[in-house]
Design an enzyme around this catalytic site. Structure first.
Site, short mmCIF file in Angstrom:
data_model
loop_
_atom_site.label_atom_id
_atom_site.label_comp_id
_atom_site.label_asym_id
_atom_site.label_seq_id
_atom_site.Cartn_x
_atom_site.Cartn_y
_atom_site.Cartn_z
CG ASP A 87 82.77 60.84 57.86
OD1 ASP A 87 83.09 60.49 56.71
OD2 ASP A 87 82.83 60.09 58.85
CB SER A 88 85.36 63.14 52.96
OG SER A 88 84.15 63.48 52.32
CG ASP A 118 79.26 59.88 55.80
OD1 ASP A 118 78.68 58.79 55.70
OD2 ASP A 118 80.36 60.13 55.28
CE LYS A 173 78.67 57.23 53.05
NZ LYS A 173 79.80 57.03 53.96
CD GLU A 184 83.22 55.10 57.86
OE1 GLU A 184 84.07 54.50 58.55
OE2 GLU A 184 83.45 56.20 57.32
CD GLU A 204 86.32 54.94 51.46
OE1 GLU A 204 85.26 55.20 52.04
OE2 GLU A 204 87.31 55.70 51.46
O1 KIV Z 1 82.85 60.78 53.67
C1 KIV Z 1 82.79 60.52 52.46
O2 KIV Z 1 83.02 61.37 51.60
C2 KIV Z 1 82.44 59.17 52.07
C3 KIV Z 1 82.69 58.78 50.66
C4 KIV Z 1 84.14 58.61 50.48
C5 KIV Z 1 81.94 57.58 50.25
O3 KIV Z 1 82.02 58.40 52.87
#
Ligand code: KIV
Length: 252
Positions: free
Chosen positions: A43-44, A82, A110, A112, A179
């Site tokens: 989600d970056s 994510d 994934k 958090e 992280e």
């Molecule tokens: O969203 C993302 O790119 C991530 C990585 C930084 C692990 O969760």
């Protein structure tokens, strides 16, 4: 051996796991051709592609759209997607969201959180969906946290992170992202659990490493995290190519 067992086996053998993010078809295809183990539709996306301030504005529809694009470009790496903020507030919602990602072409999801997200993780794993954990600095909580700060510096924080890692492992995760965790704490956690740790800004002793691809290749020049050593300057190449095109066109 299924894909997720493969990563536990890699840890047992001491083989480092490689992971990068992708959000579109060409990047995903190029990364896949480069032999990476895992491609994360992170989600970056919100920050390095969509121009949001942080990841808290990313929607489920945006993540699904980009997951579909990545899935079209990948043949061999494991695609992890994510789950965006507020798409996993309850166990039931987590399973619904995870199923949407699998339908979009992801092979694992994934989210958090550690101890406080065990019901969600157990529900996802019980639904037969491979799951990757994410503990330490949690970008979806950056507003409450007041910034991107190193985690696990004090003994108390390190112990809390160890509990998170164990909780995620016991709930059925096949790996866990650490992280921006203090390197000595990341090492301690990596030794304390059987599933691989994938570090980002957490030192060299994790079982694998992940980076945001834009940081690695210099495609987001306005901000590069301190722990990244870019391998390319793609932003400058884009500017140079565009300038050359402008000059050629205007020059007739
Ligand atoms: O969203 C993302 O790119 C991530 C990585 C930084 C692990 O969760």
């Amino acid at each position: 051996m299924n894909a997720t067992e493969k990563f536990r086996e890699m840890k047992r053998r001491g083989q480092r796991i490689t992971a990068l993010t992708a959000y579109d078809y060409p990047t995903a295809r190029l990364l896949d051709e480069s032999g990476l183990d895992i491609i994360l539709v992170g989600d970056s996306l919100g920050m390095v592609v969509l121009g949001y301030e942080d990841t808290t504005q990313v929607t489920l529809d945006e993540m699904l759209h980009h997951t579909r694009a990545v899935a079209r470009g990948v043949k061999r790496a494991l695609i992890v997607a994510d789950m965006p903020i507020h798409s996993y507030d309850t166990a039931e919602e987590s399973v619904e969201t995870a199923r949407l990602f699998m339908k979009a072409g992801a092979q694992a999801v994934k989210l958090e959180g550690g101890v406080n997200h065990v019901p969600q993780i157990e529900a996802i794993v019980s639904a037969g969906i491979p799951f990757m954990g994410h503990i330490g600095m949690l970008p979806q909580s950056v507003r409450e946290e007041g910034g991107y700060r190193v985690k696990g510096r004090t003994h108390e924080q390190a112990e809390a992170l160890r509990r998170d890692a164990r909780a995620v492992e016991t709930a059925g995760a096949f790996s866990v992202v650490l992280e921006i965790v203090a390197p000595e704490t990341a090492k301690m956690i990596s030794q304390a659990i059987q599933i691989p740790t994938i570090g980002i800004g957490s030192g060299k002793d994790c079982d694998g490493q992940i980076l945001v691809t834009h940081d690695l290749i210099g495609l987001f020049p306005w901000f590069t995290p301190k722990f990244v050593a870019p391998e390319a300057n793609v932003a400058e190449q884009i500017r140079n190519a565009a300038r050359a095109f402008v000059a050629r066109t205007r020059g007739g």
